[in-house]
Design a protein around this motif. Structure first.
Motif, PDB file in Angstrom:
ATOM      1  N   LEU B 160       0.836  -1.207   0.000  1.00 13.29           N
ATOM      2  CA  LEU B 160       0.000   0.000   0.000  1.00 13.29           C
ATOM      3  C   LEU B 160       0.870   1.256   0.000  1.00 13.29           C
ATOM      4  CD1 LEU B 160      -2.580  -0.932   2.784  1.00 13.29           C
ATOM      5  CD2 LEU B 160      -3.060  -0.770   0.336  1.00 13.29           C
ATOM      6  N   PRO B 161       0.266   2.405  -0.384  1.00 18.83           N
ATOM      7  CA  PRO B 161       1.021   3.657  -0.256  1.00 18.83           C
ATOM      8  C   PRO B 161       1.338   3.947   1.213  1.00 18.83           C
ATOM      9  CG  PRO B 161      -1.153   4.025  -1.278  1.00 18.83           C
ATOM     10  CD  PRO B 161      -1.069   2.597  -0.952  1.00 18.83           C
ATOM     11  N   ARG B 162       2.431   4.653   1.466  1.00 21.57           N
ATOM     12  CA  ARG B 162       2.923   4.942   2.812  1.00 21.57           C
ATOM     13  C   ARG B 162       1.844   5.402   3.796  1.00 21.57           C
ATOM     14  NH1 ARG B 162       8.627   5.906   3.540  1.00 21.57           N
ATOM     15  NH2 ARG B 162       9.337   3.772   3.232  1.00 21.57           N
ATOM     16  N   GLY B 163       1.102   6.404   3.412  1.00 27.62           N
ATOM     17  CA  GLY B 163       0.098   7.002   4.298  1.00 27.62           C
ATOM     18  C   GLY B 163      -0.899   5.987   4.817  1.00 27.62           C
ATOM     19  N   ARG B 164      -1.299   5.109   3.961  1.00 25.34           N
ATOM     20  CA  ARG B 164      -2.296   4.132   4.385  1.00 25.34           C
ATOM     21  C   ARG B 164      -1.677   3.022   5.227  1.00 25.34           C
ATOM     22  NH1 ARG B 164      -5.989   1.768   0.128  1.00 25.34           N
ATOM     23  NH2 ARG B 164      -6.708   0.689   1.992  1.00 25.34           N
ATOM     24  N   GLN B 165      -0.403   2.756   4.990  1.00 26.50           N
ATOM     25  CA  GLN B 165       0.290   1.719   5.769  1.00 26.50           C
ATOM     26  C   GLN B 165       0.197   1.985   7.265  1.00 26.50           C
ATOM     27  OE1 GLN B 165       4.364   0.865   4.766  1.00 26.50           O
ATOM     28  NE2 GLN B 165       3.825   0.178   2.713  1.00 26.50           N
ATOM     29  N   PHE B 166       0.357   3.257   7.625  1.00 25.69           N
ATOM     30  CA  PHE B 166       0.335   3.635   9.035  1.00 25.69           C
ATOM     31  C   PHE B 166      -0.961   3.190   9.706  1.00 25.69           C
ATOM     32  CE2 PHE B 166      -0.923   6.704  12.304  1.00 25.69           C
ATOM     33  CZ  PHE B 166       0.147   6.578  13.177  1.00 25.69           C
ATOM     34  N   PHE B 167      -2.072   3.489   9.069  1.00 25.20           N
ATOM     35  CA  PHE B 167      -3.368   3.139   9.656  1.00 25.20           C
ATOM     36  C   PHE B 167      -3.615   1.631   9.638  1.00 25.20           C
ATOM     37  CE2 PHE B 167      -3.889   7.578   8.434  1.00 25.20           C
ATOM     38  CZ  PHE B 167      -4.269   8.091   9.669  1.00 25.20           C
ATOM     39  N   GLU B 168      -3.196   1.012   8.558  1.00 28.03           N
ATOM     40  CA  GLU B 168      -3.408  -0.433   8.450  1.00 28.03           C
ATOM     41  C   GLU B 168      -2.563  -1.185   9.478  1.00 28.03           C
ATOM     42  OE1 GLU B 168      -5.632  -2.136   6.563  1.00 28.03           O
ATOM     43  OE2 GLU B 168      -6.420  -0.161   6.036  1.00 28.03           O
ATOM     44  N   ASN B 169      -1.351  -0.673   9.737  1.00 31.55           N
ATOM     45  CA  ASN B 169      -0.502  -1.318  10.741  1.00 31.55           C
ATOM     46  C   ASN B 169      -1.120  -1.265  12.125  1.00 31.55           C
ATOM     47  OD1 ASN B 169       1.763  -2.584   9.627  1.00 31.55           O
ATOM     48  ND2 ASN B 169       2.701  -0.600   9.176  1.00 31.55           N
ATOM     49  N   LYS B 170      -1.860  -0.202  12.390  1.00 30.95           N
ATOM     50  CA  LYS B 170      -2.548  -0.098  13.673  1.00 30.95           C
ATOM     51  C   LYS B 170      -3.580  -1.212  13.814  1.00 30.95           C
ATOM     52  CE  LYS B 170      -1.813   3.955  15.880  1.00 30.95           C
ATOM     53  NZ  LYS B 170      -2.329   4.927  16.800  1.00 30.95           N
ATOM     54  N   LYS B 171      -4.235  -1.475  12.703  1.00 28.76           N
ATOM     55  CA  LYS B 171      -5.286  -2.493  12.737  1.00 28.76           C
ATOM     56  C   LYS B 171      -4.719  -3.887  12.946  1.00 28.76           C
ATOM     57  CE  LYS B 171      -8.430  -0.381   9.479  1.00 28.76           C
ATOM     58  NZ  LYS B 171      -8.863  -0.643   8.103  1.00 28.76           N
ATOM     59  N   ILE B 172      -3.479  -4.063  12.560  1.00 27.58           N
ATOM     60  CA  ILE B 172      -2.902  -5.403  12.611  1.00 27.58           C
ATOM     61  C   ILE B 172      -2.793  -5.920  14.057  1.00 27.58           C
ATOM     62  CG2 ILE B 172      -0.382  -5.149  12.790  1.00 27.58           C
ATOM     63  CD1 ILE B 172      -0.407  -6.927  10.142  1.00 27.58           C
ATOM     64  N   ASP B 173      -2.606  -5.001  15.003  1.00 32.26           N
ATOM     65  CA  ASP B 173      -2.556  -5.422  16.410  1.00 32.26           C
ATOM     66  C   ASP B 173      -3.853  -6.102  16.820  1.00 32.26           C
ATOM     67  OD1 ASP B 173      -0.042  -4.429  16.654  1.00 32.26           O
ATOM     68  OD2 ASP B 173      -0.703  -2.472  17.436  1.00 32.26           O
ATOM     69  N   GLN B 174      -4.932  -5.513  16.348  1.00 33.42           N
ATOM     70  CA  GLN B 174      -6.244  -6.081  16.638  1.00 33.42           C
ATOM     71  C   GLN B 174      -6.379  -7.472  16.023  1.00 33.42           C
ATOM     72  OE1 GLN B 174      -8.949  -3.126  15.328  1.00 33.42           O
ATOM     73  NE2 GLN B 174     -10.403  -3.506  16.981  1.00 33.42           N
TER      74      GLN B 174
END
Lengths: 91, 268
Positions: B160-174
């Motif tokens: 994914l593009p950088r900006g979206r990676q940040f938010f998606e990485n947060k979701k990965i903890d869940q």
């Protein structure tokens, strides 16, 4: 020693006992319906819950006589008798 | 006022005639235990003074007096363990109390067939408990490294593009949390199915929270098995092997028993 024997000799904590004796398995309901299954064990003293039952079981299995005030009174009486002094205790 | 009757358990009468009952104090610590026979069923009971053991008083003690609960729960458990060593026994739940002997007799009479069936079921079989504990942190590390769902998600994010990676990485903890729970259930269910092969009956019980167990690991599974005596050693060997296999990934298996059959003699 078999696995079974080694497990049988392990200590059991109150939590394990309560898990079993308070379980839903009421075989035949009594007149006094004591519903302790609903008691939230979280509010009980944790130290008591995880206390081991070992000592209690051993005192039973070893056929040792339980110490009681009756024993002490008896021993005291014997000691008083042995000293030959008048008994200063009032029972 | 008439005495209340505290019922510990039920024995087959034929066994009681051969062997004497242990001579021990009853629930109030004063009177002795004694038996009440109803044809093939013999009840082991002790008397209680209704003034000291009303429903309100007992409930209050249980809720507010932990030492009382500890003493009485141990007493109940020890009594049944002692009886279990000598007899086939249906253990009653803690604090099963009747208003009088007549009331107990009629209640037991009305369940006569079920009681006798339970005697048959329990003979030659033992009740064992298995608790499975899990150190979530150890297992979480493995799940986040080796779980295919999480790996796929990580790969997806990296594209994914950088900006979206940040938010998606947060979701990965869940996602890791969810997968951790899934993994725990998978392992426990697999072990349970395997162990069921050695047992006549098996049941899954409620897990206790860490607040209650005082352990650092979470209880992941709490189960109970009725096992033919000849199979017990093999059942325990299986538990031991599973522990060998999984011990390093944060799992701990704790079998206890044999218990008076609190779970499997229940027929209500």
């Amino acid at each position: 020693m078999s696995l079974k024997e080694s497990i049988e000799n392990k200590d059991i904590a109150l939590i394990d006992i309560l898990d079993v004796i308070l379980d839903k398995g009421v075989a035949i309901k009594g007149d006094l319906v004591i519903s302790i299954a609903g008691v939230d064990l979280v509010y009980l003293d944790l130290r008591v819950l995880i206390a081991s039952v070992e000592t209690l079981v051993q005192s039973h299995e070893g056929n040792r006589e339980k110490t009681s005030s009756i024993h002490f009174d008896k021993q005291r009486g014997e000691l008083v008798h042995a000293t030959g002094q008048p008994n200063k205790w009032t029972d | 006022m008439e005495n209340l009757i505290y019922l510990y358990g039920l024995l087959p009468t034929e066994e009681v005639t051969d062997k004497p009952l242990p001579s021990v104090k009853g629930f109030d610590g004063k009177g002795s235990i004694y038996t009440v026979s109803m044809n093939k069923i013999t009840a082991v009971v002790s008397d209680l003074n209704p003034a000291d053991y009303s429903e309100e008083l007992i409930k209050d003690k249980i809720g507010n007096d932990t030492e009382w609960l500890q003493e009485k729960a141990f007493h109940h458990h020890e009594m049944l363990t002692a009886l279990y060593k000598k007899f086939t026994i249906i253990p009653l739940k803690f604090c099963t109390i009747y208003k009088n002997e007549e009331s107990m007799r009629s209640t037991i009479q009305s369940s006569k067939e079920k009681v006798e069936d339970s005697f048959k079921l329990l003979k030659g079989n033992e009740e064992w408990n298995l608790k499975i504990y899990c150190d979530d942190n150890t297992l979480k590390k493995q799940v986040s490294e080796n779980n295919p769902t999480i790996e796929a998600k990580k790969k997806e994010i990296s594209e994914l593009p950088r900006g979206r990676q940040f938010f998606e990485n947060k979701k990965i903890d869940q996602l890791i949390e969810t997968e951790l729970e899934n993994e725990k259930n998978r392992v426990c269910e697999r072990v349970h199915e395997k162990l069921k092969e050695y047992s006549l009956h098996a049941a899954i019980k409620k897990n206790w929270s860490k607040d209650v167990t005082g352990l650092k690991e979470n209880m992941a599974w709490n189960s109970v098995f009725l096992i033919p005596v000849a199979q017990v050693e093999r059942f325990l060997e299986e538990v031991y092997q599973v522990e060998e296999e999984l011990g390093e990934s944060g799992w701990r298996f704790e079998a206890s028993g044999p218990w008076p059959a609190y779970h499997f003699s229940s027929f209500s």
